[in-house]
Design an enzyme around this catalytic site. Structure first.
Site, mmCIF file in Angstrom:
data_model
loop_
_atom_site.group_PDB
_atom_site.id
_atom_site.type_symbol
_atom_site.label_atom_id
_atom_site.label_comp_id
_atom_site.label_asym_id
_atom_site.label_seq_id
_atom_site.Cartn_x
_atom_site.Cartn_y
_atom_site.Cartn_z
ATOM 1 N N SER A 1 0.801 -1.217 0.000
ATOM 2 C CA SER A 1 0.000 0.000 0.000
ATOM 3 C C SER A 1 0.836 1.270 0.000
ATOM 4 O O SER A 1 0.529 2.222 -0.729
ATOM 5 C CB SER A 1 -0.957 0.002 1.192
ATOM 6 O OG SER A 1 -0.257 0.038 2.422
ATOM 7 N N ASP A 2 1.896 1.339 0.819
ATOM 8 C CA ASP A 2 2.661 2.586 0.839
ATOM 9 C C ASP A 2 3.497 2.744 -0.430
ATOM 10 O O ASP A 2 3.698 3.863 -0.915
ATOM 11 C CB ASP A 2 3.517 2.723 2.101
ATOM 12 C CG ASP A 2 4.408 1.537 2.375
ATOM 13 O OD1 ASP A 2 4.386 0.571 1.596
ATOM 14 O OD2 ASP A 2 5.135 1.566 3.383
ATOM 15 N N CYS A 3 3.976 1.634 -0.998
ATOM 16 C CA CYS A 3 4.675 1.725 -2.280
ATOM 17 C C CYS A 3 3.730 2.210 -3.369
ATOM 18 O O CYS A 3 4.086 3.042 -4.222
ATOM 19 C CB CYS A 3 5.259 0.369 -2.669
ATOM 20 S SG CYS A 3 6.564 -0.209 -1.559
#
Length: 411
Positions: A133-135
């Site tokens: 998700s953060d990537c």
């Protein structure tokens, strides 16, 4: 496809969730060697693995090292934003569009406890296949930033449909209960299952849970997307952001910090959260959470103007400064960024001046920054060396400092 011993297949089944697979990847070489040895100590496969041990373990200048997985995509999106922050992008191109996952897992992936991945970005490379998700949110942020630049600098804009798919994947990972976002798959609101954790090293690996860093990153990405593409799930995005902000505010600690799960630790988490709050319009004047976070940073700055946090903060879950109150340049950069997101450059830039001077003086003649204490972590107990952090974050902090502090003084 070569035959795989049954011992190895059984081991994989016990680690079928993506969170577990990441843990397993770090130990993949040794686990496969053990399995092949158990299968047949004289087999060719075991000999091949034995020959590759030097590729995975080596003695560096500061201790034994073990190769895990790469962080190519993660490093790229952070470096992209660091470069953009400097304003020196005339010769900068982009390849992030090519690394987006363009298909879901093959076969009946729900039956294999997999989730859809199309439109996401991974931690390492597209072939890895696990949506992160953060990537995904950081890559989406980068593409939206680059879309505002000329095609001579950033190349053709990303296809809007692909951006829509990225947003769809992010929204899928939000907890309808807490409002926070998980990393690999939707959160499982059954934390009591963690008592079944068979690992002595990795914490919290049985079920997925929410984290403040990626939640803050996703808030920034969704807000940026909504401004440029207001026709796609606009109401859902607004409701998602509002819910996520409540999650962040509820996770703040009494000292004003946030616990960072993927970096050491409170300095890291607080930096990302302040970026998310700033993107949502939360200011020092309007938000008590921002004021408390600023106070946390100002009260933990050391005498020489920097910050340094011990890895002991991660398992202990309380802020512990580096021994001797030493400075770490990467963590100093995180604190600088967090303070600038919170508007400290406009209120009182003196703490930023001291930190910026320290970063500038630490840079070596070839432009590199010295390697210091490790700053990456996961599962509370496992430290990760991100080789590019020592250059990415000081560059990013100084780029924002130049833009926010010196540009305002010269205008």
């Amino acid at each position: 496809m070569e035959k795989v011993p049954r011992t190895y297949i059984v081991a994989l089944l016990h680690f079928r969730k993506p969170l577990h697979i990441l843990c397993l990847l770090v130990l993949m070489q040794s686990l496969q060697m053990v399995c092949w040895f158990a299968h047949d100590p004289n087999c060719e496969e075991f000999k091949y693995h034995l020959a590759r041990v030097p590729d995975y373990m080596w003695l560096a200048e500061d201790d034994m090292k073990m190769l895990g997985i790469g962080s190519q995509l993660w490093d790229s999106v952070l470096a992209t934003q660091a470069i953009i922050s400097t304003g020196m992008v005339e010769e900068y191109g982009d390849s992030l569009k090519e690394s987006q996952v363009n298909q879901n897992p093959k076969g009946d992936y729900p039956a294999m406890y997999r989730h859809f991945t199309k439109g996401s970005w991974t931690f390492s490379d597209q072939d890895q296949g696990w949506a992160v998700s953060d990537c995904t949110s950081e890559a989406l942020k980068c593409l939206l930033m680059l879309s505002k630049m000329s095609t001579e600098i950033a190349g053709d804009k990303a296809d809007a449909a692909r951006l829509h798919e990225a947003v769809n994947g992010l929204l899928y990972l939000q907890s309808p209960l807490s409002g926070g976002f998980a990393i690999w798959e939707p959160p499982v609101p059954q934390p009591y299952l963690q008592i079944l954790n068979p690992s002595e090293i990795f914490a919290d690996i049985v079920v997925e849970s929410e984290h403040v860093e990626n939640t803050a990153c996703i808030i920034q990405a969704l807000i940026s997307f909504n401004r440029l593409y207001p026709g796609h799930r606009t109401n859902e995005i607004e409701a998602s952001v509002a819910h996520a902000l409540k999650f962040l505010e509820g996770r703040q600690r009494p000292d004003g910090s946030w616990y960072g799960y993927w970096g050491i630790c409170f300095l890291y988490g607080t930096c990302f959260v302040l970026g998310g709050l700033a993107a949502a319009g939360k200011t020092y004047e309007s938000s008590e959470a921002v004021r408390k976070a600023v106070n946390f940073y100002l009260t933990t700055q050391n005498e020489e103007g920097g910050w340094g946090e011990s890895l002991e903060s991660c398992p202990c879950m309380k802020y512990i400064a580096l021994e001797g109150n030493r400075t770490n340049l990467v963590q100093t950069s995180w604190a600088m960024l967090g303070l600038m997101y919170a508007g400290e450059a406009e209120r009182d830039p003196k703490p930023l001046h001291r930190a910026a001077k320290l970063l500038i003086n630490a840079q070596m003649d070839d432009g590199d920054f010295p390697r210091e204490d490790i700053t990456g972590v996961y599962m509370k107990n496992c430290m990760v060396h991100y080789a590019q952090y020592r250059n990415i974050f000081p560059l990013w902090a100084l780029g924002e400092y130049r833009k926010r502090v010196w540009s305002s003084r010269c205008s």
